[in-house]
Design a protein around this motif. Structure first.
Motif, PDB file in Angstrom:
ATOM      1  N   SER A 130     -34.603  15.213  82.465  1.00  0.00           N
ATOM      2  CA  SER A 130     -33.569  15.934  81.995  1.00  0.00           C
ATOM      3  C   SER A 130     -33.368  16.497  80.487  1.00  0.00           C
ATOM      4  CB  SER A 130     -32.354  15.404  82.571  1.00  0.00           C
ATOM      5  OG  SER A 130     -31.166  16.011  81.775  1.00  0.00           O
ATOM      6  N   GLN A 131     -32.725  16.175  79.741  1.00  0.00           N
ATOM      7  CA  GLN A 131     -32.792  16.247  78.404  1.00  0.00           C
ATOM      8  C   GLN A 131     -31.456  15.442  77.598  1.00  0.00           C
ATOM      9  OE1 GLN A 131     -33.302  20.268  77.102  1.00  0.00           O
ATOM     10  NE2 GLN A 131     -34.447  19.396  75.296  1.00  0.00           N
ATOM     11  N   GLY A 132     -31.820  15.165  76.413  1.00  0.00           N
ATOM     12  CA  GLY A 132     -30.792  14.222  75.854  1.00  0.00           C
ATOM     13  C   GLY A 132     -31.359  12.861  75.346  1.00  0.00           C
ATOM     14  N   GLY A 133     -30.784  12.545  74.100  1.00  0.00           N
ATOM     15  CA  GLY A 133     -31.269  11.324  73.493  1.00  0.00           C
ATOM     16  C   GLY A 133     -30.316  10.147  73.610  1.00  0.00           C
ATOM     17  N   LEU A 134     -30.732   8.780  73.876  1.00  0.00           N
ATOM     18  CA  LEU A 134     -29.977   8.025  74.041  1.00  0.00           C
ATOM     19  C   LEU A 134     -30.165   6.591  72.787  1.00  0.00           C
ATOM     20  CD1 LEU A 134     -30.640   7.192  77.600  1.00  0.00           C
ATOM     21  CD2 LEU A 134     -28.588   8.279  76.735  1.00  0.00           C
ATOM     22  N   ILE A 135     -29.103   6.472  72.252  1.00  0.00           N
ATOM     23  CA  ILE A 135     -29.232   5.245  71.044  1.00  0.00           C
ATOM     24  C   ILE A 135     -28.372   4.384  71.498  1.00  0.00           C
ATOM     25  CG2 ILE A 135     -28.936   4.449  68.711  1.00  0.00           C
ATOM     26  CD1 ILE A 135     -28.731   7.761  67.704  1.00  0.00           C
ATOM     27  N   LEU A 144     -39.609  -1.665  78.153  1.00  0.00           N
ATOM     28  CA  LEU A 144     -40.207  -2.856  77.548  1.00  0.00           C
ATOM     29  C   LEU A 144     -39.352  -3.830  77.137  1.00  0.00           C
ATOM     30  CD1 LEU A 144     -43.131  -3.949  77.522  1.00  0.00           C
ATOM     31  CD2 LEU A 144     -43.308  -2.875  75.166  1.00  0.00           C
ATOM     32  N   CYS A 145     -38.251  -3.709  76.541  1.00  0.00           N
ATOM     33  CA  CYS A 145     -37.675  -4.722  75.801  1.00  0.00           C
ATOM     34  C   CYS A 145     -36.850  -5.471  76.832  1.00  0.00           C
ATOM     35  CB  CYS A 145     -36.353  -4.137  74.893  1.00  0.00           C
ATOM     36  SG  CYS A 145     -36.963  -3.243  73.458  1.00  0.00           S
ATOM     37  N   ALA A 146     -36.433  -4.754  78.107  1.00  0.00           N
ATOM     38  CA  ALA A 146     -35.663  -5.347  79.105  1.00  0.00           C
ATOM     39  C   ALA A 146     -37.032  -6.208  79.844  1.00  0.00           C
ATOM     40  CB  ALA A 146     -35.045  -4.365  79.868  1.00  0.00           C
ATOM     41  N   ASP A 147     -38.087  -5.601  79.611  1.00  0.00           N
ATOM     42  CA  ASP A 147     -39.193  -6.314  80.549  1.00  0.00           C
ATOM     43  C   ASP A 147     -39.608  -7.879  79.950  1.00  0.00           C
ATOM     44  OD1 ASP A 147     -41.107  -6.491  82.539  1.00  0.00           O
ATOM     45  OD2 ASP A 147     -42.616  -5.928  81.042  1.00  0.00           O
ATOM     46  N   LEU A 148     -39.340  -7.706  78.597  1.00  0.00           N
ATOM     47  CA  LEU A 148     -39.613  -8.995  77.607  1.00  0.00           C
ATOM     48  C   LEU A 148     -38.533  -9.876  77.475  1.00  0.00           C
ATOM     49  CD1 LEU A 148     -41.940  -7.325  75.325  1.00  0.00           C
ATOM     50  CD2 LEU A 148     -42.622  -8.850  77.105  1.00  0.00           C
ATOM     51  N   GLY A 149     -37.176  -9.303  77.952  1.00  0.00           N
ATOM     52  CA  GLY A 149     -35.880 -10.012  77.734  1.00  0.00           C
ATOM     53  C   GLY A 149     -35.460  -9.903  76.187  1.00  0.00           C
ATOM     54  N   LEU A 150     -35.982  -9.042  75.573  1.00  0.00           N
ATOM     55  CA  LEU A 150     -35.814  -9.023  73.874  1.00  0.00           C
ATOM     56  C   LEU A 150     -34.509  -7.897  73.859  1.00  0.00           C
ATOM     57  CD1 LEU A 150     -39.122  -8.335  72.799  1.00  0.00           C
ATOM     58  CD2 LEU A 150     -37.983 -10.413  72.918  1.00  0.00           C
ATOM     59  N   THR A 151     -33.697  -8.175  72.699  1.00  0.00           N
ATOM     60  CA  THR A 151     -32.676  -7.326  72.467  1.00  0.00           C
ATOM     61  C   THR A 151     -33.048  -6.829  70.814  1.00  0.00           C
ATOM     62  OG1 THR A 151     -31.142  -8.322  73.823  1.00  0.00           O
ATOM     63  CG2 THR A 151     -30.126  -6.894  72.007  1.00  0.00           C
ATOM     64  N   PRO A 152     -33.443  -5.448  70.876  1.00  0.00           N
ATOM     65  CA  PRO A 152     -33.745  -4.945  69.483  1.00  0.00           C
ATOM     66  C   PRO A 152     -32.385  -4.699  68.752  1.00  0.00           C
ATOM     67  CG  PRO A 152     -34.189  -3.279  70.901  1.00  0.00           C
ATOM     68  CD  PRO A 152     -33.849  -4.600  71.654  1.00  0.00           C
ATOM     69  N   ASP A 153     -32.054  -4.203  67.556  1.00  0.00           N
ATOM     70  CA  ASP A 153     -31.041  -3.880  67.053  1.00  0.00           C
ATOM     71  C   ASP A 153     -30.641  -2.354  67.645  1.00  0.00           C
ATOM     72  OD1 ASP A 153     -30.354  -5.813  64.754  1.00  0.00           O
ATOM     73  OD2 ASP A 153     -32.575  -5.677  64.584  1.00  0.00           O
ATOM     74  N   LEU A 154     -31.592  -1.619  67.762  1.00  0.00           N
ATOM     75  CA  LEU A 154     -31.404  -0.503  68.169  1.00  0.00           C
ATOM     76  C   LEU A 154     -32.621  -0.109  69.185  1.00  0.00           C
ATOM     77  CD1 LEU A 154     -29.828   2.059  65.333  1.00  0.00           C
ATOM     78  CD2 LEU A 154     -28.666   0.829  67.339  1.00  0.00           C
ATOM     79  N   ARG A 155     -32.236   0.394  70.296  1.00  0.00           N
ATOM     80  CA  ARG A 155     -33.202   0.773  71.485  1.00  0.00           C
ATOM     81  C   ARG A 155     -32.860   2.485  71.406  1.00  0.00           C
ATOM     82  NH1 ARG A 155     -33.294  -3.194  76.220  1.00  0.00           N
ATOM     83  NH2 ARG A 155     -31.430  -4.015  74.902  1.00  0.00           N
ATOM     84  N   ILE A 156     -33.923   3.108  71.437  1.00  0.00           N
ATOM     85  CA  ILE A 156     -33.714   4.542  71.578  1.00  0.00           C
ATOM     86  C   ILE A 156     -34.576   5.270  72.665  1.00  0.00           C
ATOM     87  CG2 ILE A 156     -34.155   6.816  70.349  1.00  0.00           C
ATOM     88  CD1 ILE A 156     -33.694   5.219  67.940  1.00  0.00           C
ATOM     89  N   ALA A 157     -33.890   6.039  73.479  1.00  0.00           N
ATOM     90  CA  ALA A 157     -34.642   6.372  74.514  1.00  0.00           C
ATOM     91  C   ALA A 157     -34.292   8.216  74.882  1.00  0.00           C
ATOM     92  CB  ALA A 157     -34.346   5.634  76.017  1.00  0.00           C
ATOM     93  N   THR A 158     -35.029   8.758  75.610  1.00  0.00           N
ATOM     94  CA  THR A 158     -34.621   9.955  75.944  1.00  0.00           C
ATOM     95  C   THR A 158     -34.503  10.227  77.504  1.00  0.00           C
ATOM     96  OG1 THR A 158     -35.313  12.386  75.735  1.00  0.00           O
ATOM     97  CG2 THR A 158     -37.186  10.634  75.815  1.00  0.00           C
TER      98      THR A 158
END
Ligand code: PMP
Length: 407
Positions: free
Chosen positions: A255-260, A234-248
């Motif tokens: 698969s498995q594993g987190g992404l910060i 969603l950040c990329a969809d809106l062209g926004l850059t948060p301080d941290l974006r977290i995904a899995t």
């Protein structure tokens, strides 16, 4: 000072059993269903002592990546090259080239300076929030419906936890005004909420954070692979850059594993302060190989997220036409709010009897009184699966209406 003897082991065990009895009495007892075979669009489960095949609406494998041959081959190749386990935590000897390659790849995919891979999305959230709070005067402001891992991260951090009403930008502003004296204020939201499937009003929240000088952390767990250019979230969809974006990697990447993800200094801080990262063995190489292959799948077929959204939108519309109060939105998460525990369990049981696996979701996963059945649409489902679900829900709706009119 009490002179009572300390409770015996038997008494303590009894009180723990009473706790379990209380959970059972509330209709909140959870058990561990076992699927025979893979978690595909059809699952084989044991129900009331019988083995049944049910269409599966409970998986977060939105793109069907976990069963995709290329993704499985990616896991297999990594397993062959690196072995079954990573051997140790990343800061000891567990940091393999395949972990670093995934970090570099995701950093350039999102256009951020750096990414940190953790063993799960749960750990990523804990590591990130713990890292950002340095004193108890720091304030974390979470949306009320944030995932348990974000709440656990906030509680494990030394910061002070504040909450704002779900997706309520005005209430967030009130909390920001209230916490204006804090050395650091961190607003935490999900891009797409896991149990409701609705999106955060992220543009407004981002603007508010800018105006109040607050940091913004966005959990993209359910948005990755679903929205944004090529599934970047969603950040990329809106062209926004948060301080941290977290995904899995555990949902759309199969698969498995987190992404910060974020600026180099914040990622380095997570490497140094994120205990959930520091003290846990690096994810297994096969998980990294699968995540790489799933990203290649998205690179090669950037139209997949739009196909998923179109499929989910069609189902939402069909259910709404049947009279279900399905919220608007584009995500593949479609909640059917039932009310109390018994109502949600009854709806799940009726769906099961009609051939569908969609378990009841109860507190503490959702607030009391908002128990539900959650339908997750994926690209692994066939058109026939979707038709069968629509038919089953039409039948249930008719039964409900008949019961209401005769009551
Ligand atoms: N954040 C959200 C919003 C989630 O829904 C989940 C998983 N249910 C997680 C984080 C945790 O991710 P993982 O399952 O990879 O630990």
């Amino acid at each position: 000072m009490s002179h009572e003897p300390p409770p015996t082991r038997a008494q303590q065990r009894r009180s723990l059993r009473e706790e379990l009895d209380a959970i059972r009495a509330q209709g909140r007892l959870r058990t561990r269903p076992v699927i025979d075979g893979p978690d595909g669009h059809v699952v084989r489960l044991h129900v009331d002592g019988k083995r049944v095949a049910l269409i599966n609406w409970a998986s977060n494998d939105y793109l069907g990546a976990a069963q995709n041959l290329r993704v499985r081959n990616g896991a297999f190749k990594a397993l062959r090259s690196y072995g079954a386990g990573a051997g140790a935590a990343r800061l000891l000897s567990g940091g393999l080239r395949i972990h670093r390659r995934l970090e570099e790849r995701c950093a350039s995919w999102w256009g951020v300076e750096d990414v940190l891979v953790t063993s799960s999305g749960y750990q990523a959230n804990i590591a990130a929030l713990v890292s950002l709070c340095i004193t108890s005067e720091d304030v974390l402001i979470l949306d009320r419906l944030c995932h348990a891992s974000l709440y656990d991260g906030a509680r494990l951090s030394c910061g002070t936890l504040m909450r704002f009403r779900h997706n309520d930008v005005a209430d967030l502003e009130t909390q920001l005004e209230r916490s204006s004296g804090a050395p650091r204020r961190i607003v935490v939201v999900e891009a797409i909420y896991s149990m409701d499937g609705d999106e955060a009003p992220l543009a407004a929240i981002h603007a508010l954070c800018e105006r109040h000088g607050a940091l913004l952390v966005v959990d993209e767990a359910h948005a990755l692979g679903v929205v944004g250019p090529g599934g970047r979230g969603l950040c990329a969809d809106l062209g926004l850059t948060p301080d941290l974006r977290i995904a899995t990697c555990s949902k759309s990447l199969g698969s498995q594993g987190g992404l910060i993800a974020g600026d180099r200094d914040l990622i380095e801080l997570c490497v140094n302060r994120g205990r959930a990262f520091i003290f846990s063995t690096a994810p297994v190489p096969a998980a990294m190989g699968a995540a790489h292959a799933a990203l290649t799948l998205l690179d090669d077929q950037p139209e997949l997220p739009a196909l998923l959204v179109a499929r989910a939108t069609a189902l939402r519309e069909a259910l709404r036409a049947q009279g279900w109060a399905v919220p608007a939105g584009r995500s593949p998460i479609i909640p059917l709010i039932a009310g109390d525990e018994a109502a949600a369990l009854a709806l799940a049981a009726r769906l099961r009897a009609l051939g569908h696996h969609a378990p009841a979701i109860r507190p503490p996963t959702v607030p009391a009184g908002a128990c539900r059945v959650r339908l997750n649409v994926t690209l692994a489902h066939t058109d026939s699966d979707l038709r069968k679900l629509t038919r089953a829900l039409a039948t249930i709706r008719a039964e409900q209406t008949a019961a209401e009119t005769s009551a």
